[in-house]
Structure formats: C-alpha cells, structure tokens
Scaffold this motif. Structure first.
Motif, PDB file in Angstrom:
ATOM      1  N   THR A 161     -10.737  -3.114 -12.639  1.00  0.00           N
ATOM      2  CA  THR A 161      -9.627  -2.500 -11.933  1.00  0.00           C
ATOM      3  C   THR A 161      -9.153  -3.389 -10.807  1.00  0.00           C
ATOM      4  O   THR A 161      -7.955  -3.600 -10.605  1.00  0.00           O
ATOM      5  N   LEU A 162     -10.115  -3.870 -10.091  1.00  0.00           N
ATOM      6  CA  LEU A 162      -9.795  -4.686  -8.937  1.00  0.00           C
ATOM      7  C   LEU A 162      -8.989  -5.904  -9.372  1.00  0.00           C
ATOM      8  O   LEU A 162      -7.958  -6.227  -8.807  1.00  0.00           O
ATOM      9  N   GLN A 163      -9.472  -6.562 -10.398  1.00  0.00           N
ATOM     10  CA  GLN A 163      -8.763  -7.746 -10.883  1.00  0.00           C
ATOM     11  C   GLN A 163      -7.368  -7.384 -11.353  1.00  0.00           C
ATOM     12  O   GLN A 163      -6.397  -8.066 -11.066  1.00  0.00           O
ATOM     13  N   ALA A 203      -3.540   0.016  -1.942  1.00  0.00           N
ATOM     14  CA  ALA A 203      -4.880   0.509  -2.252  1.00  0.00           C
ATOM     15  C   ALA A 203      -5.476  -0.274  -3.411  1.00  0.00           C
ATOM     16  O   ALA A 203      -4.864  -0.393  -4.470  1.00  0.00           O
ATOM     17  N   GLY A 204      -6.640  -0.793  -3.190  1.00  0.00           N
ATOM     18  CA  GLY A 204      -7.363  -1.447  -4.264  1.00  0.00           C
ATOM     19  C   GLY A 204      -6.852  -2.812  -4.642  1.00  0.00           C
ATOM     20  O   GLY A 204      -7.394  -3.442  -5.552  1.00  0.00           O
ATOM     21  N   THR A 205      -5.821  -3.302  -3.978  1.00  0.00           N
ATOM     22  CA  THR A 205      -5.289  -4.598  -4.408  1.00  0.00           C
ATOM     23  C   THR A 205      -5.889  -5.767  -3.632  1.00  0.00           C
ATOM     24  O   THR A 205      -5.698  -6.921  -4.015  1.00  0.00           O
ATOM     25  N   THR A 206      -6.567  -5.460  -2.549  1.00  0.00           N
ATOM     26  CA  THR A 206      -7.125  -6.452  -1.627  1.00  0.00           C
ATOM     27  C   THR A 206      -6.051  -7.306  -0.967  1.00  0.00           C
ATOM     28  O   THR A 206      -6.338  -8.339  -0.402  1.00  0.00           O
ATOM     29  N   VAL A 207      -4.803  -6.892  -1.056  1.00  0.00           N
ATOM     30  CA  VAL A 207      -3.749  -7.682  -0.418  1.00  0.00           C
ATOM     31  C   VAL A 207      -3.509  -7.136   0.985  1.00  0.00           C
ATOM     32  O   VAL A 207      -3.033  -6.021   1.145  1.00  0.00           O
ATOM     33  N   ASP A 208      -3.887  -7.904   2.004  1.00  0.00           N
ATOM     34  CA  ASP A 208      -3.647  -7.386   3.348  1.00  0.00           C
ATOM     35  C   ASP A 208      -2.649  -8.255   4.115  1.00  0.00           C
ATOM     36  O   ASP A 208      -2.681  -8.344   5.333  1.00  0.00           O
ATOM     37  N   THR A 209      -1.760  -8.882   3.357  1.00  0.00           N
ATOM     38  CA  THR A 209      -0.756  -9.745   3.970  1.00  0.00           C
ATOM     39  C   THR A 209      -0.014  -9.063   5.113  1.00  0.00           C
ATOM     40  O   THR A 209       0.179  -9.630   6.175  1.00  0.00           O
ATOM     41  N   ARG A 240     -10.580  -1.241  -1.618  1.00  0.00           N
ATOM     42  CA  ARG A 240     -11.363  -0.269  -2.366  1.00  0.00           C
ATOM     43  C   ARG A 240     -11.925  -0.913  -3.633  1.00  0.00           C
ATOM     44  O   ARG A 240     -11.206  -1.571  -4.373  1.00  0.00           O
ATOM     45  N   GLY A 241     -13.204  -0.712  -3.861  1.00  0.00           N
ATOM     46  CA  GLY A 241     -13.818  -1.257  -5.052  1.00  0.00           C
ATOM     47  C   GLY A 241     -14.254  -2.697  -4.916  1.00  0.00           C
ATOM     48  O   GLY A 241     -14.833  -3.274  -5.834  1.00  0.00           O
ATOM     49  N   LEU A 270      -8.967   8.158  -3.442  1.00  0.00           N
ATOM     50  CA  LEU A 270      -9.955   8.501  -4.475  1.00  0.00           C
ATOM     51  C   LEU A 270      -9.282   9.017  -5.746  1.00  0.00           C
ATOM     52  O   LEU A 270      -9.862   8.990  -6.827  1.00  0.00           O
ATOM     53  N   ALA A 271      -8.091   9.540  -5.577  1.00  0.00           N
ATOM     54  CA  ALA A 271      -7.434  10.138  -6.737  1.00  0.00           C
ATOM     55  C   ALA A 271      -6.625   9.116  -7.527  1.00  0.00           C
ATOM     56  O   ALA A 271      -6.070   9.428  -8.562  1.00  0.00           O
ATOM     57  N   PHE A 272      -6.540   7.913  -7.019  1.00  0.00           N
ATOM     58  CA  PHE A 272      -5.744   6.911  -7.724  1.00  0.00           C
ATOM     59  C   PHE A 272      -6.484   6.371  -8.949  1.00  0.00           C
ATOM     60  O   PHE A 272      -7.651   6.006  -8.867  1.00  0.00           O
ATOM     61  N   SER A 273      -5.797   6.333 -10.061  1.00  0.00           N
ATOM     62  CA  SER A 273      -6.382   5.640 -11.212  1.00  0.00           C
ATOM     63  C   SER A 273      -5.389   4.584 -11.641  1.00  0.00           C
ATOM     64  O   SER A 273      -4.199   4.854 -11.720  1.00  0.00           O
ATOM     65  N   PRO A 274      -5.879   3.428 -11.933  1.00  0.00           N
ATOM     66  CA  PRO A 274      -4.973   2.366 -12.362  1.00  0.00           C
ATOM     67  C   PRO A 274      -4.393   2.714 -13.726  1.00  0.00           C
ATOM     68  O   PRO A 274      -5.073   3.266 -14.582  1.00  0.00           O
TER      69      PRO A 274
END
Lengths: 267, 991
Positions: free
Chosen positions: B348-350, B390-396, B425-426, B796-800
């Motif tokens: 998911t993270l990737q 959320a979950g993208t690890t992008v904090d630009t 997240r993740g 928590l409710a997000f699903s890719p």
C-alpha cells in the motif's frame, strides 16, 4: 342413449309412480339414489359441460328436483324443501336459456315465496321477488303469494285466512295451513303488547279461533305463560317490560367537554 | 349452446345438508373449485363445513377436502391464522406447488409461523417439540419441492430462516453448483441472519460442508473460520497448503492470507500466526526478513505473541537437507510476513507513494486564504494536509512551510506533530526514526528539549503509523506512558498505544491505561478511556462495568466521555450480547453516558441494519432531552446501516429536515458514514441542501459528509462533484464565512482528495466482513466535535483503491490488464488550474498506447527509487532497512526489463478501453470493468485453468458483489473469479 341416462330415467319413472302412490318411504329413498346418480352428469350445474346429451340430462335433472320439491311439501319437511329448491334453482336461473321453460316453474317459485312468508323471512321474500321477470309476476301462483304478503303486512289477517280457500294448486294447502298459524302468532304477539288482558270470547275473535277449545289448546301449546283468570286471558306484559335505560347524560357531557379541551390543546 | 355459468353457490351449499355422504362429497368437491368466486356466499356456511371436517364418520379424504375449503374461505376473509390451521388439517390436499395467491400466501405464513416457533424454541433452549408436526411437514414438503425443482437458493433461504440446518445441507449438497451455492449461503447468512449465535451455527455447518467437498474452496472456508474465530482451523489449512508440493497450493495459501489480512482482525491474525507449526528442520536465520520490524523492538519484545519464531529454540540443531522442509520454511516465512499485515502495508505504501496525485495548489490556496490568526482554520489546514497525504509519506507541504507551521502552538502543535503520523501511516520500518526528533528524550520524563505538546503528538503519531499493527512499537509506547507524568504526553501516548494495540485485549496494557485513568486528570483520562475501548474492542469484556463505575465516580466530563466511548467500543459487533450494557447506559441520568449508549448501539449493531437497533436509535433521536444524545443517535444510524447504504438517505431524510440543528448535523454525518465512498446519488441529493444550512455547524457536518461520500469521484461520474469542489473553494475564500463551516470546508477538501487521491473510505471488506479498524476509526473520528485531534482517526478508514498483482515471490511483476470502460470515467480529477510542481500529467484519455504508459511508469519508477534513497539517506538510518529497500527496487527493475522485452500487444485499443499496468489504481465503480488480458502471463490464483508460464500470480483484489459495490483493493487474486462471482450474485438476488 347413454346407459346412465337410461338408468336415471327408469328410476325416475319408478320414483314418480311411488310418489303418486304416496309411498313416501320408497320415494324418499329413490330420490336420494337419483340425486347421487345425477352427480355423475357433468352437464349439470355447477359444471355445465357441453356433453352430447346435455339437454336431456338437464331436463331430467330439473324434473327430478321439481318432484323432489313437491315431495318435500307432501312430507311437510320445510328444510328438505329449502334444500331441494336451492338445488333446483340453477336450472331455472342459469340453465334457463338453454332449456324450454318448465310448466311447473311458476308454481314452484310461488311455493317458495309462500314458504318464506310462512317462515316470516320477509327480506328474502322480497329478494326473490325482485329477481322475477314481469311476466312471472303476472302468473296467478306468484300473484297469489304477493297478495298474501301484502295482506299480511297490512294486518288484514282475515284476508290471509280467507285466501286459503282459493289456492291455485293443491300443494299450496300445506303452506296455507302453516300460514294461518304464522298469522295467529303475529296476532298473539301484537295482543300481548296491546292488551293487559282479553276476555276469552274476545280472544277467540281476535285470534280467529272458531271455538274456545281451540283457543285453550293453542294457549297451552304456544303460550303457556298466559294465564286464564276469571274468564279472561291475562298477558304477562308487565313482567317483561324492562325499565327503560337512563341516558348517561352527565357522562356524555363530561366526555364531550374533555374532547373539546384536548382538541384545543393539540391545535 | 352459450357458455353457461352458475350464478350462485346456493345449490351446492344446500347439498351439503343432504344426508347422503356422496352428495356432500360432490358438493364439497364442486365448492372447492368455485370458492374463488363464491367465497362470500360460502362464508355464511362455514360452520356447516367445519362440522363436516370434524365429523369422524366422514372419510378422511372428505374431511381434508372440507378443511381445505374452510381454509380457502378464511384466506379470503383475511383470517390467515385460521386459514393456516385448516390448511394444515387438509394434509396432502394442500398442494404446495399450486401457483395461486392462496397457496403462496399460506406458504409464506406457514414459513413465518414455523420460523418463529423454531427460533423461539432455539432461544429458550427447549426442543422444538411444541411445533405442530403438520406444520413441519408442510415446510418440509416445500423444501423438498424447492430442492427438486432446482430452486436451491430459495430452499436455502427458507432452511436458514427455519433453522433447519439439515435441509440446508441437503440443499447445498444437491445443488449443481456447490461452490456458488455456498458463497450465496455465506452471503445470506451475513445479511439476513440476525442472531449472532445462530449465524455461527450456520457458518459451522458451511465449513463442514466445504470440507467434505472433493475440491474444497479454502478461501471461503478460511473466511468462515474467521467469522467463527477459529484460528486453529485456518492455521491447519494453511499448513496443509504450504506443505503441498504444488506451487499453486502455496499461492492459494498466500491469497488466503491476504484475504484474512484485509479484514483487519489483528488478534485473530496473531493467533493464526502463532499456530502455524514451525518447520521440522531448521533453516538459516537470515531467511526471516525480520527487517520489517524496527530493530529495537526485535530485542525487546521477544515474549510478545506475534514472535512465533520458535525456530530460535531449535536453530542450532541439525541441518537436515530435507528439501520439502526447506520449501515449507521458506513459504512459512512469506506467509507470516503476509499475516503480520506488513506485506499489505508495504505494498500500500509503495502504491500510495508512487501514485500520489495530490494537488498542492489546493492546499496553497487554502493556506493563503486562511487568516493567520485564526487558529482553528490554521490547524484545519494542517489536518487537511495530513489527510490529503495520508499514507503517501509525502510531506513536501510541511517542509516548504515550516515558518507558517510554527505558528501552531499548544494543542495545535500536538495535532501538527500527530499529522506526520497520518502522512507516514504504515511506514513501519522508519516510523520511529521519522518521529525521533519529536519524541520524548531519554525516557526519563519531561526532561527532553521539545515541548510536551509535540512530544505527545509524536507518540500519537507513532500509534497512527502502527495502527492495528503495533507489535513493534507497543513496548516503546508503554514505557512512554509509564515514564511521564505530563498529561499531554500521557494523552498522546495513550491514544498511540490504543491504536497500536487495537483489539488485542492485552491485560498488561490495560493496566497501564488504568493507572493513567486513575490519575484523574481530564486530558489524560479522556485518552485513556478511549484507548481502553480500542484495546478491548469487540471483546465484550468484563472491564466495561469497571469503566462504567469509574465514569460514575469521576467529576471530569472529558473522562466520562472518553470512558463512554471506550465502553461502546468494547461491545463492538456483539449484537444482542450487548443489550444489557446498552440498556444500562441509555437509561443513565448522565447525558454523556446516554451518549455513550448511542455509540454502543451503533457499534454493537454496526453494519447489521438490525431493525430493533434502528427503532431504538430513532426513538432516542426524537425523544431525548439532550442535544448531544440526539445528535449521536442519528449519527449512529450511519453505523448500523453501512452494510445497506441505499437505506440510509431514506431513513434519515425526515430527520435531515428537523428543526433541531443537532439532529440535522447527525443526519448529515450518518449519511456520510454509511454511504462513504459510494458516491450515491440520493446521498448527495440529501446532503446538498444541508451544505447551505443556516446553522454553521450543520454546514460543517454536511461538507465533511459530502466529501466522505464523494471521495474519489470525478466530474465525469457525477457533475455535482465539480459543483461541490467550487463550493468548497468559495467557502474557503469567503472572508465572511463562519469559522465552523470554513473549517468544515477545509477538512472536506482534505477528505475529498484523501491519500493522494488514491484511497476511499470503506467499512466492509470484500467478504462483507466489517473492517474493524475502519469502523472504529470512523466512530472515534466522529468525536472531533469535542476534540479536534481525533480527526486523524479517519485515516484508519482509508483503503487504497489499488489493484496489485503479486507473483510467487510476492513481488509486484509488471503485467497489463484491461479496464473495459471509458478512461475518463475514472481518471483523477484534473489538477487545479495554475501548473504546479505536482506532476499530475494526465494522459489524454482516448489514446492510451502502452508505450506511453510504460514511459510514464518508468519515470515514476525512477522518481520513486530516487526519493526512497533520499529519504533513507536523510533519515540517517542506513541500516538493514535501506538495504532491503534497495534490493526490492533492484528486483523491480528486473521485472520491468522482462516486460519491456515483450512485444507490444493490442496496437490501437479502442477508446472505450484502457490498459492498466500492475499495480494500478482501480476505483470501486471501475471494478466491474476490469479484466485480465487473455494472453497475459499471469492468471489469477483462483481460476481453474492455469497458464503454462509458471508465474501465476496472486493478483489481489477485492472482489465485489454485484449488488453493493465497494471496492477494489487487491492484494492477490483474480479478476476472473471476481466476475464469476458477481454473476452469481446477480442471479441470487434476482430470483
């Protein structure tokens, strides 16, 4: 010819013979057999299937039931009369279009009207009457019954009783006798309400009895609660009359007021 | 001769009085045929016919005929009870196969009657002795007939309702498509069996049936076993599959594992892992790619249940070269990786990282239009950013605006820090090191340099990163709780630990929460209360009464509220079992506890659409004296109904017009929750007027709810999405707008584009199991009314919405598949006008040649690799983790090359098609158009025809059922199976 039909017609002949002989037991048994046999025909009500012999079967079945009706009059069995008449009726109403009219039709319809009159089932009487065609109403048998009913309703009881002497058919006698009794019951019921007591001779006259004995007999059988005192018949009216119920006016007023109040609140 | 009809039944009725039995029979027989026309006439003679029925001298057949006749007359009179009892008397004359209203009505009545008798008997535990054997006979006759006629689904439905498991089994075994029937049956038992206990019986039976089949459908069995909570069964099946010589079986095991993970049942998964037997011989330690767990925890928590590496005990033993054991060991490692959820999380993270399409311009606009001094909008913007990424690890965005960010003080700082947790997240491997700068130093208490707010926020962030997969971080969080006395840090640590240990019911952790609770500090106590619930979610544990007692004792409203929610969480999904507790709470004097009672109702009956619960909630929604309780009661409807989202708009439509703004607010959120991610038209129509309500907080709720419903939709599928986006922009830019609705609009913008536009909100997994984490997440999220930092729970409710196919090595190979619909229907929303740094280059829809795609892909790929390396370098933890990463990406390159080598297929796809490349974004509504290419090297695991090429793959996915679409997340499996299944469902529900 279909063997079943032959069998029925032979049995029917014998049945008719027994009837004329007034052999009631035999005829009743034979009638019952006949009816069972008739259930085997699929052309009869309520199925009305178009079989080759339909006309003949319908005719014979109608005859059987007509005789059955007359037989029950002869036996004096009103229930059987009613039963047979109802079974016969579809032949007149529903099958009327495909059969020549039966010569006995009006006579039997008249008998039935009479029966309803005797049993004091006036509502049904009029229902039946409404179903009849204008020509039927002209028929003496029907007319007779209609006139009787009118007299009966008017309270012209003497006319009712005198009509006994000019019945169109002999089979009407049975019902005419019964009718006399019905009339008498009516009168008795009215007298109870109308008088506290009647002298015996007056009672005889009112109840249309030719003699005192018959009156006493009648009282004994039908109205044992009437007392004979001092040459008078005393009715028990006083005992029966229940006190008239009071109208609960106060309660009604209260209720109405509270409804009004609540309605106001809701709005 | 003209058609002659009887005009009256009088003659026949008269015949009934005849003395000769044959005549009576004749009359009965004919009346029976005529009853449809003459029942009014016959009804006056019913007493006579009844007496015929009771006449012992009459022969049986005629008595039955009489009973049938009476039954019909009563049916016409509307006296169904009498009608049924006479129909029973009619015995075999009552023909269940007759196609008449009478028979249909009476059968329905008979089944109802029988079913209610049976369930009553079952509830009171007595035998079914008092059930009329004749009634039973009728129902059985009907069942047999259904089975004989091949109407298996009907038979199963009736059997289930009547609790005739024997018949159910018979129907299943006799059906021509056993697998189809079974899955229909599972479906039915979830949607229509209300009693939890009985549902378990049904499922147990299904498992037995499955196991008797020559080719068991292990996927379904394992799903059932999960509902039954029987980890042993699942473990032994998995072991069997893993030990099999056939590679396909192992693949199947992987698929099962992915499916199980999707249901997010942490405690169950841990149990399964724990029960998988270790290989008999030892394999070398390095085969365990434990690098996924942060190293610190690896040392610390060897006692934790997840650490089933009993291998360690035997590690020094002989190296038996039994090849099958080696294979098993290797597979075991893989499956444990999957079961731990790390595999899915990583994928998911990737995926989210590489497909990130978030539009920074939107954020920039928000930032510029929000007044500096308005701290509510300021932090709302931070929330929106977190949710968007959320979950993208992008904090630009954060990095570019550090100055602006630093305006956040106190609790705003807390949320800003916690927001990092949502963004990452993740990110299990690096989560800890990412947060390190903010974490309390030295474990010795508040001595560290940072403010307690950012420290607390960092702990909360850790929880968010590890939500539901907290094995690695639990220990650290526990220590943090114990070692601090600052309530802000306790608050963060409690929430964090609650999230990490979600549903594990760990006693020791509970004690930690308890001691935090007993400090009676409002801030810490609230978090402790909620976290106790998170920890104990769905256990119906005794602890609830303890919590309730404390809620009565304490003076702090915050604590009471936290506890009330916590108690509600403990009864999650327990249905009737929770009734006593619910009763207790809803009758309480304290409105806050009644409010908790509403949540308890919502969660205990979540997704069941239980009528009793709905009735109760509606009652409270209109009758309670407290606005809070009323609001929550309406909102709770959303939870109860999320399995049938079509119902919600109808049920709450009146409430949404209530004079009470709290009720309107609740109605908006109820729709938002239950219809989340569906884009349902009725839901949008209901919310539209509310977004311009006169009361500010109603607008806020409606905007948020609307965003939840519309998440991932674009203008092509519903033009109102565009309108809504413009409305949001207008509200945000409007200087005179109320702060509340402005905040709502900012959050809504975040939710609308959540997770880089690649996630949706989904409360049900593809097997219709509730996703606990998601439901819990939304429940706590809805608390943001009182406490803004809880907004993050929505993550928590997000699903890719991804379709990811995997091969045997659990790598993501490249292959293509087809989306059989116009690409414009499902494409990303267009980026906002001014060109921005985000490279959201959307390809023109019609011309999608694979080569263009491939180029774009290659570019992304490169970016991905580069940034991974960058982050890895920047975060100063160049240990085993980055090495692992490097390896992964290398392999990916290898895969990519393989694909490039293949000749291009399908030169000019028609404009109605689109070719996607694994992994791809596939949104829920698109799911039904997805097909694997005919000539692809990969086929889904679950299809019977395997390809020659050895690399079949687990394509994952979330198969959706036809009648309620949800979506598509695929970790391994098969499109084709999916389409079969949906076809079946159509049939099932059509009939």
């Amino acid at each position: 010819m279909d063997p079943k039909l032959t069998e029925v017609s032979q049995l029917f002949e014998r049945f008719k013979a027994a009837c004329t002989r007034d052999d009631l037991n035999t005829s009743t048994n034979q009638l019952s057999q006949l009816k069972v046999l008739l259930t085997g025909f699929r052309s009869l009500p309520p199925l009305f299937e178009n079989t080759p012999d339909a006309d003949k079967e319908l005719t014979i079945a109608r005859d059987v039931y007509e005789h059955a009706v007359l037989l029950s009059v002869k036996i004096g069995d009103q229930e059987a009369f009613e039963r047979n008449f109802f079974q016969l009726k579809p032949y007149y109403t529903d099958a009327g279009s495909c059969l020549p009219q039966s010569p006995q039709e009006y006579m039997i319809l008249g008998l039935n009207l009479l029966r309803l009159l005797v049993q004091n089932r006036i509502a049904e009487f009029h229902t039946e009457l409404e179903l009849l065609s204008p020509t039927a109403l002209e028929d003496p048998c029907i007319k007779h019954a209609v006139e009787l009913e009118q007299s009966f309703m008017e309270g012209a009881y003497n006319r009712v009783l005198s009509a006994k002497h000019n019945v169109p058919y002999k089979s009407y006698d049975y019902f005419m006798d019964l009718l006399a009794k019905t009339v008498r019951d009516e009168i008795a019921g009215c007298s109870e309400k109308a008088y506290d007591y009647l002298s015996i001779s007056d009672a005889c006259q009112v109840l249309l009895f030719p003699s005192e004995n018959e009156l006493l007999e009648y009282i004994k059988e039908e109205h044992p609660e009437w007392e004979i005192k001092n040459g008078s018949v005393v009715f028990q009216k006083a005992k029966e009359s229940a006190p008239c119920k009071e109208i609960p006016s106060l309660q009604l007023i209260n209720q109405t007021l509270s409804y009004a109040r609540e309605l106001e609140r809701i709005v | 001769m003209p058609e002659t009809m009887v005009s009256s039944a009088g003659g026949l009725l008269a015949m009934l009085n005849e003395s000769h039995p044959l005549l009576k029979q004749h009359a009965l027989y004919n009346l029976n045929n005529l009853v449809d026309r003459f029942w009014p006439e016959i009804s006056t003679s019913v007493p006579i016919i009844e007496s015929l029925y009771e006449d012992d001298e009459f022969d049986l057949h005629q008595r039955q005929l009489a009973a049938l006749l009476v039954s019909k007359v009563f049916y016409y009179l509307g006296e169904l009870n009498d009608s049924l009892s006479y129909a029973l008397g009619a015995g075999s004359l009552f023909d269940v196969s007759e196609d008449s209203d009478y028979v249909h009505t009476l059968l329905a009545k008979a089944i109802d009657e029988y079913a209610s008798l049976k369930s009553k008997a079952a509830e009171s535990n007595s035998d079914g002795a008092e059930v009329d054997p004749r009634l039973e006979a009728i129902v059985e006759r009907l069942l047999d007939k259904c089975i004989m006629d091949g109407k298996y689904q009907q038979a199963m439905g009736i059997a289930i309702e009547c609790r005739r498991l024997d018949k159910l089994e018979e129907a299943i075994m006799k059906s021509d498509n056993i697998h189809g029937t079974l899955s229909y049956c599972i479906d039915v038992s979830h949607s229509f069996v209300n009693s939890r206990e009985y549902r378990h019986e049904v499922l147990q039976l299904l498992v037995n049936v499955y196991q008797k089949l020559p080719s068991p459908d292990y996927l379904s069995i394992c799903q059932c076993l999960m509902f039954l909570d029987e980890p042993e069964g699942v473990a032994s099946i998995l072991e069997k599959l893993l030990r099999s010589g056939n590679k396909d079986e192992a693949l199947l095991a992987f698929q099962i594992a992915f499916d199980l993970v999707e249901n997010e049942h942490q405690a169950f998964l841990l149990n399964v892992r724990g029960r998988l037997p270790p290989p008999k011989s030892q394999i070398s330690e390095p085969a365990q790619p434990k690098s996924t767990v942060p190293d610190s925890s690896q040392n610390e928590n060897s006692s934790a249940p997840e650490d089933v590496q009993m291998t360690e005990g035997t590690s020094s033993t002989v190296h038996e070269p039994d090849p099958s054991e080696v294979v098993y060991a290797e597979r075991l490692t893989k499956i444990k990786g999957i079961l731990s959820g790390e595999m899915s999380i990583q994928l998911t993270l990737q995926f989210l990282y590489s497909h990130n399409k978030s539009d920074l311009l939107i954020l920039k606009t928000i930032k510029q239009s929000v007044e500096m001094r308005n701290s509510v909008c300021h932090s709302a913007t931070i929330y929106a950013n977190a949710i968007m990424h959320a979950g993208t690890t992008v904090d630009t965005f954060l990095r570019e605006n550090l100055d602006w960010l630093s305006r956040a003080t106190n609790w705003a700082k807390f949320s800003a820090t916690a927001g990092l947790g949502v963004i990452h997240r993740g990110h299990l491997q690096q989560g800890r090191s990412l947060m390190a700068p903010y974490l309390p130093q030295g474990g010795a208490g508040a001595g560290g340099g940072g403010s307690p707010y950012s420290e607390g926020g960092a702990l909360y962030a850790l929880g968010l990163i590890h939500a539901n997969h907290g094995e690695g971080i639990k220990q650290f969080l526990r220590e943090s709780i114990r070692s601090t006395s600052v309530e802000v840090i306790q608050h963060g640590a409690c929430l964090g630990l609650g999230l990490a240990a979600l549903g594990t019911a760990d006693e020791d952790i509970y004690d930690d929460f308890k001691s935090a609770l007993y400090t009676d500090s409002a801030v810490a106590g609230e978090a402790a209360g909620i976290s106790m619930g998170l920890l104990m979610v769905g256990t119906a544990s005794e602890k609830a009464s303890e919590m309730l007692t404390y809620a009565h004792d304490t003076q702090h409203e915050k604590i009471i509220r936290g506890l009330a929610l916590g108690i509600a969480l403990t009864v999650y999904g327990r249905e009737e079992e929770a009734d006593t507790l619910i009763e207790q709470m809803t009758r309480d004097q304290d409105p806050i506890l009644r409010y908790g009672g509403m949540y308890a109702l919502a969660l205990a009956y979540s997704g069941t659409a239980n009528n009793k619960a709905i009735r109760q909630l509606l009652h409270f929604a209109v009758s309670d004296v407290s606005n809070d309780v009323r609001r929550t009661a309406v909102l709770a409807l959303g939870f109860v109904l999320y399995s049938e989202p079509e119902q919600t708009p109808r049920i709450v439509s009146l409430l949404s017009e209530s004079y009470n703004p709290h009720v309107r607010y609740g109605a908006a959120l109820a729709v938002g929750i239950s219809c989340a991610g569906t884009g349902m038209s009725e839901a949008i129509s209901l919310l539209e007027p509310l977004t311009s309500d006169v009361v500010d907080f109603v607008r806020q709720g409606a905007l948020i709810a609307m965003a939840m419903v519309m998440v991932q939709m674009n203008e092509a599928s519903d033009s109102r999405v565009g309108t809504f986006r413009r409305q949001l922009e207008k509200i945000i830019l409007d200087k005179h707008e109320d702060t509340m609705s402005k905040m709502g609009a900012i959050l809504a913008s975040g939710i609308l584009d959540a997770g880089g536009r690649n996630v949706t909100i989904r409360l049900l997994s593809k097997t219709k199991h509730d996703k606990i984490t998601a439901v819990v997440g939304l429940a706590v999220f809805s608390q943001f009314w009182y406490w803004y930092p809880l907004i993050y729970f929505i993550s928590l409710a997000f699903s890719p919405t991804a379709f990811i196919g995997l091969n045997y090595d659990l790598k993501v190979p490249k292959f293509e598949f087809l989306s059989n619909a116009k690409p414009s229907l499902f494409e990303y929303p267009k980026p906002t006008t001014v060109p921005t740094t985000v490279s959201a280059v959307k390809l023109p829809t019609a011309v999608l040649s694979t080569s263009v795609k491939a180029k774009a892909r290659a570019k992304k790929e490169a970016e991905l690799k580069a940034s991974f390396e960058k982050t890895a370098g920047a975060e100063s933890s160049p240990g085993a983790t980055s090495a692992g990463k490097g390896k992964a990406s290398n392999e990916k390159d290898g895969d990519a090359m393989q694909v490039d080598g293949q000749p291009e297929k399908k030169a000019e796809p028609e404009p109605t098609h689109e070719i996607l490349i694994n992994p791809a974004r596939v949104i829920p509504t698109q799911e039904k158009f997805i097909k694997l290419m005919e000539d692809s090297r990969y086929v889904p695991v679950k299809v019977s025809t395997f390809r020659v090429c050895s690399l079949e793959r687990p394509a994952t996915n979330r198969a959706r059922s036809a009648f309620s679409y949800r979506y598509t997340f695929i970790y391994s499996i098969t499109r084709e199976r999916f389409s079969h299944r949906s076809a079946r469902f159509c049939i099932g529900h059509g009939s």
